[in-house]
Design a protein around this motif. Structure first.
Motif: not given
Length: 112
Positions: A66-82
């Motif tokens: 979905e995204r060119e740079d997935a890493y920041p979004y991945y980390n943001a989702l994990l923080k939201r999950l936490n």
């Protein structure tokens, strides 16, 4: 407190619904799979037979599509999950009785 009031509910609750409907590869379902043990211990009923075997890898691959740079979004989702897990654990732990949260959980899960 309703599950809808917890931070991250906008992602996690649809993920629970996705799993109940047999969809295991959505962003929400993959996040639930990542924290399935933690969510179960906090009182949620997780459909474990639909969980992705490697949810972290599958989530990252999904985001890369979905995204060119997935890493920041991945980390943001994990923080939201936490954040969701932390709030759920606190609300479950500090009820007068652990069964006091069950009607709230089942109502919220059915509404998703």
């Amino acid at each position: 407190m309703s599950l809808h009031d917890l931070p991250g509910a906008e992602i996690i609750l649809p993920g629970l619904s996705d799993l109940r409907n047999g969809k295991s590869n959505t962003i929400g379902a993959l996040l639930v799979a990542i924290a399935a043990t933690r969510l179960t211990e906090a009182g949620l009923d997780i459909q474990k037979h639909h969980l992705s075997p490697e949810p972290e890898l599958n989530l990252y691959a999904c985001l890369q599509d979905e995204r060119e740079d997935a890493y920041p979004y991945y980390n943001a989702l994990l923080k939201r999950l936490n954040s969701f897990c932390n709030a759920l654990e606190l609300s479950y732990r500090y009820k007068p009785s652990n069964t006091a949260l069950e009607p709230t959980l089942s109502k919220a899960i059915c509404k998703s």
